[in-house]
Design an enzyme around this catalytic site. Structure first.
Site, PDB file in Angstrom:
ATOM      1  N   LYS A 112       0.854  -1.195   0.000  1.00  0.00           N
ATOM      2  CA  LYS A 112       0.000   0.000   0.000  1.00  0.00           C
ATOM      3  C   LYS A 112       0.884   1.238   0.000  1.00  0.00           C
ATOM      4  O   LYS A 112       1.475   1.596   1.007  1.00  0.00           O
ATOM      5  CB  LYS A 112      -0.928  -0.002   1.216  1.00  0.00           C
ATOM      6  CG  LYS A 112      -1.935   1.144   1.226  1.00  0.00           C
ATOM      7  CD  LYS A 112      -2.880   1.025   2.416  1.00  0.00           C
ATOM      8  CE  LYS A 112      -3.908   2.145   2.402  1.00  0.00           C
ATOM      9  NZ  LYS A 112      -3.297   3.493   2.486  1.00  0.00           N
ATOM     10  N   GLU A 130      -0.846   5.377  -7.913  1.00  0.00           N
ATOM     11  CA  GLU A 130      -0.429   6.176  -6.765  1.00  0.00           C
ATOM     12  C   GLU A 130       0.845   6.925  -7.129  1.00  0.00           C
ATOM     13  O   GLU A 130       1.874   6.307  -7.444  1.00  0.00           O
ATOM     14  CB  GLU A 130      -0.164   5.270  -5.561  1.00  0.00           C
ATOM     15  CG  GLU A 130      -0.067   5.990  -4.250  1.00  0.00           C
ATOM     16  CD  GLU A 130      -1.413   6.099  -3.534  1.00  0.00           C
ATOM     17  OE1 GLU A 130      -1.435   6.625  -2.414  1.00  0.00           O
ATOM     18  OE2 GLU A 130      -2.436   5.664  -4.104  1.00  0.00           O
ATOM     19  N   LYS A 186      -6.786  -7.912  -2.644  1.00  0.00           N
ATOM     20  CA  LYS A 186      -7.943  -7.875  -3.541  1.00  0.00           C
ATOM     21  C   LYS A 186      -8.255  -9.282  -4.040  1.00  0.00           C
ATOM     22  O   LYS A 186      -7.332 -10.060  -4.331  1.00  0.00           O
ATOM     23  CB  LYS A 186      -7.656  -6.979  -4.755  1.00  0.00           C
ATOM     24  CG  LYS A 186      -7.329  -5.536  -4.413  1.00  0.00           C
ATOM     25  CD  LYS A 186      -6.931  -4.760  -5.655  1.00  0.00           C
ATOM     26  CE  LYS A 186      -6.522  -3.333  -5.299  1.00  0.00           C
ATOM     27  NZ  LYS A 186      -6.018  -2.604  -6.486  1.00  0.00           N
ATOM     28  N   LYS A 207      -3.394  -2.317   7.470  1.00  0.00           N
ATOM     29  CA  LYS A 207      -2.437  -1.281   7.841  1.00  0.00           C
ATOM     30  C   LYS A 207      -1.326  -1.837   8.736  1.00  0.00           C
ATOM     31  O   LYS A 207      -1.551  -2.734   9.550  1.00  0.00           O
ATOM     32  CB  LYS A 207      -3.145  -0.145   8.581  1.00  0.00           C
ATOM     33  CG  LYS A 207      -4.117   0.657   7.728  1.00  0.00           C
ATOM     34  CD  LYS A 207      -3.379   1.477   6.684  1.00  0.00           C
ATOM     35  CE  LYS A 207      -4.285   2.519   6.045  1.00  0.00           C
ATOM     36  NZ  LYS A 207      -4.566   3.647   6.920  1.00  0.00           N
TER      37      LYS A 207
END
EC number: 6.5.1.2
Length: 669
Positions: A119, A177, A293, A317
């Site tokens: 992430k 991103e 995912k 996280k």
């Protein structure tokens, strides 16, 4: 050349330059020199100058940035960019897996195929390609409405202006991103502080601030990157799964994170999370967790979305890199450029496995804005290799009578006048003989990535200054054994070792010497570019601003800084004294016919036969390239003890894996 021939040549140059941009900025394995690249770009610029009607929006010459905007226009996403549900522990991840199986009516023993992705801690954007050309780009915004930052996104070197496929799909929307790597972030903040500007708090803020500049020319000077991770609307091509989509995007020139992995079952997801967590500190960019995912797009459609997030994805996280401690003192610290920084001395506390006892407060304006005082209870944060910073003050725990540290009236080291230049937030010492600046300059000069004078640490530098044995770095090369014997607890053997280390440094590579000089805005990478372009200090000293700007990746700030440095007679005198003492920087030349020419190596795990820096130098000296991550372009992975995800990735891709001994045998031929 007539118009038809020019058009054909321009199209050919587009393809060639775009390919080399991809190899350089995405694959990190250039095939041509900067000079050869510049020739191609100049040829294209000249043709476009002669035939201006042939200039297209996706031309490589259009990356430099358009005119500034008054404001950003708001745009609606055709498909919402939803946020993700969060998980914070293993139990919540197992609950997520069970929910999916219940929703799909699958037995609990069934292993769902997932795609796991680091992430990224950056700024989410959407890119839109029509008939293969990048026509539009926007920020995520609230998921439904974002901001049009097309011109800024076109300056990001790793974003192709045209897809590398023929024929391209008629429409491709892709999400990604935008991020700023840790090394560029640290250099950006160092440059900002030296220029008297407030530093960015973290790489994410820096990336967001860079991308949301109204002047795209400012964005163009920031080394932003992107990893793509999801499609929006796509017409003219069908993706069937997340893994297939991620395998296709790089073929189109769109970069994806090489650490992404397809796994089967929740236990494999948990193992991936642990692996990424172990390698997190060594990554060249910030991540704050793992995104999981469901791989199949058919299953994703069956699962659907909730109001704000999809049912088929979740973000797990990492634990926060923060801790609570107490500010025991605040002390002004003078850097080698004269900038005076308030530094918080903290009650030692562990953050991300590292004991932290100091944190930068950046400057007085920042300290006053955050209202940080001696005795305060504060939250400190550590991100990667970035210096720990105070991110929050718990004012409810403040002791009565706590006061802000006043701006010093004079330099705390030498008593010289200090100034605050208009437009800057930094305060500077103007003392030409300030011992703190001299100390930091010598420490930098002797450091491992500069002249690498083994054993010349902070304590010895301080003794050299206290005994008035050195005033500039050149004085190091005139020291004698008798000088060192004046040190506290100094023996014959240790004195000889220091002298030998100084002697050995006389023939370091030219790039190390340039970096060691401490020229503002010239880091290790830029020093290598300058060394490669000019070949000697004498040539660099005489370089014009135009010659400096002709080097790829060297901008006006660096060019001006180099010229300013060499125009200073005191700096030239220091260099001349070093040369008179026998310092002869060696020009490093890549061996085009070396054993590793054209080969890419990745080193992973705990190496025992050599350091990572040594390994990189050995590969580059033989004409090869040392990369930081494994991809299908990797030729060899050298695995030390406790190698983790990079080794798994190599085996998955069928990359040759070597032990350290096997690598050394290859090197010896």
């Amino acid at each position: 050349m007539d118009r038809t021939a020019a058009q054909l040549r321009i199209q050919e140059l587009h393809r060639e330059i775009n390919r080399h941009n991809y190899l350089y900025y995405v694959e990190d394995r250039p095939e041509i020199t900067d000079a050869e690249y510049d020739l191609l770009l100049r040829e294209l610029q000249q043709l476009e100058k002669e035939f201006p009607d042939l200039v297209t929006a996706d031309s490589p010459t259009q990356r430099v940035g358009a005119a500034p905007l008054d404001k950003f226009n708001q745009v609606s996403h055709r498909l919402p960019m939803l946020s993700l549900e969060n998980a914070f522990n293993e139990g919540e991840m197992r609950d997520f897996d069970e929910r999916i199986k219940r929703y799909l009516g699958l037995p609990m023993a069934k292993e769902i195929e997932y795609v796991c992705e680091p992430k990224m801690d950056g700024l989410a954007v959407e890119l839109i390609y029509e008939e293969g050309s990048l026509t539009f780009g926007s920020t995520r915004g609230d998921g439904y409405v974002g901001e049009d930052v097309t011109q800024n996104l076109k300056t990001v070197k790793s974003i192709p202006l045209r897809l590398h496929c023929s024929p391209p799909p008629s429409l491709v929307e892709v999400r990604g991103e935008v991020y700023l790597g840790l090394a560029p972030f640290q250099k950006l903040n160092m440059d900002r502080e030296e220029a008297g500007l407030p530093p960015f708090a973290n790489p994410r803020n820096a990336a967001a601030g860079s991308l949301r500049q109204l002047d795209p020319r400012i964005t163009a000077r920031r080394p932003l990157s992107i990893f793509c991770y999801a499609p929006g609307l796509v017409e003219g091509y069908e993706f069937t799964s997340q893994s297939q989509m991620l395998a296709t995007l790089p073929q189109w020139g769109l970069p994806v994170n090489p650490l992404i992995k397809k796994v089967a079952g929740i236990d494999a997801v948990l193992a991936y999370y642990r692996e990424i967590g172990e390698t997190r500190e060594s990554l060249p960019y910030e991540i704050d967790g793992v995104v999981i995912k469901v791989d199949s797009f058919d299953l994703q459609r069956d699962l659907g979305e909730k109001t704000r997030s999809p049912r088929w994805a979740i973000a797990w996280k990492f634990p926060p890199r923060q801790a609570v401690t107490v500010v025991e003192d605040i002390v002004p610290q003078v850097g080698r450029t004269g900038v005076i920084t308030p530094v918080a001395h903290l009650k030692p506390v562990e953050v991300s496995g590292v004991m932290v006892s100091r944190a930068t407060l950046h400057n007085w304006e920042e300290m006053e804005k955050k209202d940080i005082r001696k005795g305060d209870t504060v939250v400190v944060e550590r991100a990667g290799d970035v210096i720990p910073a105070v991110v929050k003050v718990m004012t409810e725990k403040r002791l009565e009578g706590a006061e802000l540290l006043a701006v010093p009236a004079a330099c705390p080291e030498c008593g010289s006048e200090i100034v605050k230049i208009p437009g800057e937030v930094a305060i500077r010492c103007l003392g030409l003989t300030c011992p703190a600046q001299i100390r930091e300059t010598i420490i930098h000069f002797a450091s491992r990535h500069a002249m690498d004078i083994e054993g010349m640490g902070d304590k010895y530098v301080e003794q050299l200054l206290r005994l008035e044995l050195v005033k500039t770095v050149a004085d190091l090369y005139y020291l004698t054994k008798k000088d060192f014997m004046r040190f506290e607890r100094m023996g014959d053997k240790l004195a000889e070792n220091l002298l030998n280390a100084i002697e050995a440094s006389k023939h370091r590579e030219l790039s190390r010497f340039i970096f060691a000089l401490g020229i503002r805005h010239v880091g290790e990478h830029t020093a290598k570019l300058l060394a490669s372009a000019f070949g000697s200090v004498e040539h660099l000293e005489k370089a014009t601003e135009e010659e400096l700007l002709s080097i790829r990746e060297v901008g006006p700030q660096v060019a001006q800084s180099v010229r300013t440095f060499f125009r200073n007679p005191a700096n030239r005198e220091v260099i001349e004294r070093m040369f008179a003492a026998g310092v002869r920087p060696a020009v490093e030349e890549k061996r085009l016919g070396g054993r590793f020419t054209g080969k890419t190596f990745v080193f992973t795990g705990a190496l025992t036969r050599f350091t990572r820096d040594d390994a990189k130098n050995m590969v580059e000296n033989e004409g090869g390239h040392a990369a930081g991550s494994v991809s299908k372009k990797t030729d060899y992975v050298v695995a030390g003890a406790e190698a983790g995800s990079k080794l798994d990735k190599a085996r998955q891709l069928g990359v040759n894996v070597l032990t350290e001994d096997e690598f050394l045998k290859m090197l010896e031929g």
